[in-house]
Design a protein around this motif. Sequence first.
Motif, PDB file in Angstrom:
ATOM      1  N   MET A   1     -32.719  -0.151  23.345  1.00 13.52           N
ATOM      2  CA  MET A   1     -32.626   1.120  22.640  1.00 13.52           C
ATOM      3  C   MET A   1     -32.321   0.903  21.153  1.00 13.52           C
ATOM      4  O   MET A   1     -32.899   1.583  20.320  1.00 13.52           O
ATOM      5  N   LEU A   2     -31.403  -0.011  20.873  1.00 12.19           N
ATOM      6  CA  LEU A   2     -31.063  -0.260  19.467  1.00 12.19           C
ATOM      7  C   LEU A   2     -32.245  -0.854  18.715  1.00 12.19           C
ATOM      8  O   LEU A   2     -32.488  -0.501  17.560  1.00 12.19           O
ATOM      9  N   HIS A   3     -32.991  -1.729  19.381  1.00  9.08           N
ATOM     10  CA  HIS A   3     -34.149  -2.363  18.743  1.00  9.08           C
ATOM     11  C   HIS A   3     -35.194  -1.310  18.380  1.00  9.08           C
ATOM     12  O   HIS A   3     -35.701  -1.293  17.250  1.00  9.08           O
ATOM     13  N   SER A   4     -35.500  -0.423  19.311  1.00  6.21           N
ATOM     14  CA  SER A   4     -36.522   0.598  19.032  1.00  6.21           C
ATOM     15  C   SER A   4     -36.044   1.569  17.957  1.00  6.21           C
ATOM     16  O   SER A   4     -36.835   1.981  17.094  1.00  6.21           O
ATOM     17  N   SER A   5     -34.772   1.916  17.956  1.00 11.42           N
ATOM     18  CA  SER A   5     -34.230   2.793  16.918  1.00 11.42           C
ATOM     19  C   SER A   5     -34.293   2.120  15.554  1.00 11.42           C
ATOM     20  O   SER A   5     -34.676   2.738  14.553  1.00 11.42           O
ATOM     21  N   PHE A   6     -33.937   0.844  15.521  1.00 12.89           N
ATOM     22  CA  PHE A   6     -33.966   0.078  14.275  1.00 12.89           C
ATOM     23  C   PHE A   6     -35.391   0.024  13.723  1.00 12.89           C
ATOM     24  O   PHE A   6     -35.623   0.248  12.534  1.00 12.89           O
ATOM     25  N   CYS A   7     -36.352  -0.278  14.592  1.00 10.25           N
ATOM     26  CA  CYS A   7     -37.760  -0.359  14.163  1.00 10.25           C
ATOM     27  C   CYS A   7     -38.271   0.995  13.658  1.00 10.25           C
ATOM     28  O   CYS A   7     -39.021   1.048  12.680  1.00 10.25           O
ATOM     29  N   GLU A   8     -37.854   2.061  14.299  1.00  5.98           N
ATOM     30  CA  GLU A   8     -38.269   3.391  13.844  1.00  5.98           C
ATOM     31  C   GLU A   8     -37.683   3.714  12.472  1.00  5.98           C
ATOM     32  O   GLU A   8     -38.353   4.273  11.611  1.00  5.98           O
ATOM     33  N   LEU A   9     -36.429   3.337  12.251  1.00  4.14           N
ATOM     34  CA  LEU A   9     -35.814   3.562  10.941  1.00  4.14           C
ATOM     35  C   LEU A   9     -36.493   2.729   9.863  1.00  4.14           C
ATOM     36  O   LEU A   9     -36.617   3.161   8.717  1.00  4.14           O
ATOM     37  N   GLN A  10     -36.969   1.549  10.217  1.00  7.42           N
ATOM     38  CA  GLN A  10     -37.743   0.747   9.266  1.00  7.42           C
ATOM     39  C   GLN A  10     -39.085   1.417   8.978  1.00  7.42           C
ATOM     40  O   GLN A  10     -39.526   1.456   7.841  1.00  7.42           O
ATOM     41  N   GLN A  54     -26.426  -9.380  19.088  1.00 13.58           N
ATOM     42  CA  GLN A  54     -24.960  -9.432  19.097  1.00 13.58           C
ATOM     43  C   GLN A  54     -24.375  -8.023  19.123  1.00 13.58           C
ATOM     44  O   GLN A  54     -23.409  -7.756  19.840  1.00 13.58           O
ATOM     45  N   VAL A  55     -24.960  -7.121  18.345  1.00 17.38           N
ATOM     46  CA  VAL A  55     -24.485  -5.734  18.350  1.00 17.38           C
ATOM     47  C   VAL A  55     -24.707  -5.121  19.725  1.00 17.38           C
ATOM     48  O   VAL A  55     -23.819  -4.460  20.276  1.00 17.38           O
ATOM     49  N   ALA A  56     -25.881  -5.359  20.297  1.00 13.37           N
ATOM     50  CA  ALA A  56     -26.197  -4.797  21.619  1.00 13.37           C
ATOM     51  C   ALA A  56     -25.230  -5.317  22.683  1.00 13.37           C
ATOM     52  O   ALA A  56     -24.804  -4.558  23.560  1.00 13.37           O
ATOM     53  N   GLN A  57     -24.877  -6.585  22.606  1.00 13.33           N
ATOM     54  CA  GLN A  57     -23.937  -7.147  23.579  1.00 13.33           C
ATOM     55  C   GLN A  57     -22.563  -6.513  23.448  1.00 13.33           C
ATOM     56  O   GLN A  57     -21.854  -6.353  24.444  1.00 13.33           O
ATOM     57  N   SER A  58     -22.187  -6.127  22.250  1.00 13.45           N
ATOM     58  CA  SER A  58     -20.884  -5.483  22.072  1.00 13.45           C
ATOM     59  C   SER A  58     -20.899  -4.033  22.567  1.00 13.45           C
ATOM     60  O   SER A  58     -19.853  -3.416  22.702  1.00 13.45           O
ATOM     61  N   CYS A  59     -22.089  -3.506  22.872  1.00 15.19           N
ATOM     62  CA  CYS A  59     -22.230  -2.122  23.360  1.00 15.19           C
ATOM     63  C   CYS A  59     -22.129  -2.023  24.872  1.00 15.19           C
ATOM     64  O   CYS A  59     -22.317  -0.932  25.425  1.00 15.19           O
ATOM     65  N   GLU A  60     -21.826  -3.111  25.538  1.00 13.93           N
ATOM     66  CA  GLU A  60     -21.788  -3.098  26.992  1.00 13.93           C
ATOM     67  C   GLU A  60     -20.857  -1.994  27.499  1.00 13.93           C
ATOM     68  O   GLU A  60     -19.716  -1.865  27.042  1.00 13.93           O
ATOM     69  N   GLY A  61     -21.357  -1.211  28.419  1.00 12.53           N
ATOM     70  CA  GLY A  61     -20.576  -0.134  29.003  1.00 12.53           C
ATOM     71  C   GLY A  61     -20.774   1.215  28.344  1.00 12.53           C
ATOM     72  O   GLY A  61     -20.307   2.235  28.860  1.00 12.53           O
ATOM     73  N   SER A  63     -22.932   4.530  27.149  1.00 11.77           N
ATOM     74  CA  SER A  63     -24.040   5.287  27.739  1.00 11.77           C
ATOM     75  C   SER A  63     -25.258   5.283  26.818  1.00 11.77           C
ATOM     76  O   SER A  63     -25.169   4.991  25.622  1.00 11.77           O
ATOM     77  N   GLY A  64     -26.398   5.637  27.387  1.00 14.31           N
ATOM     78  CA  GLY A  64     -27.622   5.745  26.605  1.00 14.31           C
ATOM     79  C   GLY A  64     -27.514   6.775  25.502  1.00 14.31           C
ATOM     80  O   GLY A  64     -28.065   6.605  24.413  1.00 14.31           O
ATOM     81  N   ARG A  65     -26.806   7.855  25.770  1.00 10.38           N
ATOM     82  CA  ARG A  65     -26.616   8.897  24.757  1.00 10.38           C
ATOM     83  C   ARG A  65     -25.868   8.350  23.544  1.00 10.38           C
ATOM     84  O   ARG A  65     -26.238   8.603  22.400  1.00 10.38           O
ATOM     85  N   ILE A  66     -24.840   7.562  23.799  1.00 10.89           N
ATOM     86  CA  ILE A  66     -24.074   6.953  22.700  1.00 10.89           C
ATOM     87  C   ILE A  66     -24.940   5.938  21.964  1.00 10.89           C
ATOM     88  O   ILE A  66     -24.914   5.862  20.728  1.00 10.89           O
ATOM     89  N   LEU A  67     -25.708   5.145  22.710  1.00  9.46           N
ATOM     90  CA  LEU A  67     -26.572   4.138  22.071  1.00  9.46           C
ATOM     91  C   LEU A  67     -27.581   4.786  21.130  1.00  9.46           C
ATOM     92  O   LEU A  67     -27.900   4.235  20.084  1.00  9.46           O
ATOM     93  N   ARG A  68     -28.084   5.952  21.486  1.00 11.82           N
ATOM     94  CA  ARG A  68     -29.029   6.660  20.621  1.00 11.82           C
ATOM     95  C   ARG A  68     -28.321   7.278  19.412  1.00 11.82           C
ATOM     96  O   ARG A  68     -28.933   7.476  18.370  1.00 11.82           O
ATOM     97  N   GLU A 100     -16.615   3.441  17.862  1.00 10.93           N
ATOM     98  CA  GLU A 100     -16.831   4.144  19.127  1.00 10.93           C
ATOM     99  C   GLU A 100     -15.958   3.544  20.232  1.00 10.93           C
ATOM    100  O   GLU A 100     -15.335   4.282  21.003  1.00 10.93           O
ATOM    101  N   LEU A 101     -15.896   2.234  20.281  1.00 11.30           N
ATOM    102  CA  LEU A 101     -15.071   1.577  21.300  1.00 11.30           C
ATOM    103  C   LEU A 101     -13.582   1.849  21.066  1.00 11.30           C
ATOM    104  O   LEU A 101     -12.830   2.079  22.023  1.00 11.30           O
ATOM    105  N   GLU A 102     -13.153   1.852  19.795  1.00 10.17           N
ATOM    106  CA  GLU A 102     -11.765   2.176  19.484  1.00 10.17           C
ATOM    107  C   GLU A 102     -11.443   3.610  19.867  1.00 10.17           C
ATOM    108  O   GLU A 102     -10.380   3.884  20.432  1.00 10.17           O
ATOM    109  N   ASP A 103     -12.351   4.535  19.565  1.00  6.46           N
ATOM    110  CA  ASP A 103     -12.140   5.938  19.922  1.00  6.46           C
ATOM    111  C   ASP A 103     -12.021   6.107  21.441  1.00  6.46           C
ATOM    112  O   ASP A 103     -11.190   6.866  21.924  1.00  6.46           O
ATOM    113  N   ARG A 104     -12.853   5.383  22.177  1.00 14.83           N
ATOM    114  CA  ARG A 104     -12.796   5.451  23.642  1.00 14.83           C
ATOM    115  C   ARG A 104     -11.454   4.911  24.166  1.00 14.83           C
ATOM    116  O   ARG A 104     -10.863   5.482  25.085  1.00 14.83           O
TER     117      ARG A 104
END
Length: 110
Positions: A1-10, A54-61, A63-68, A100-104
């Motif tokens: 999800m992060l990869h596709s979002s990044f590519c779209e922003l590019q 590395q960023v994606a690995q830190s997003c473990e856990g 949701s898809g909504r948060i990832l978007r 986001e992780l700190e807020d959670r």
Amino acid sequence: MLHSSFCELQRVGIVEEEEGDTVYPCTYNEVTLSDSENNDSGSKGLHLGKRLLQVAQSCEGLSGRILRKLPFLAHATSSVPGSCSADIFIDKLQSAVQKELEDRNNMAES
């Protein structure tokens, strides 16, 4: 999800390269294949792909909504309105993940 979002922003010009050429980050398969071959080609796409992984690995856990939502939060916190470089954007994206992780954690402790 992060990869596709990044590519779209590019694609739309929000994330740019300093040289003016758009370099898309390598996909997960390309990064892992490069690691297994001990390939230090030093390509910008491989560098961006590894950082994004590395960023994606830190997003473990998360949701898809948060990832978007994370790329939007990263862009919103940028000090320069409009576009920014890919490396700066990935730094901002990592900061958005950490926040986001700190807020959670803060909500769980309350």
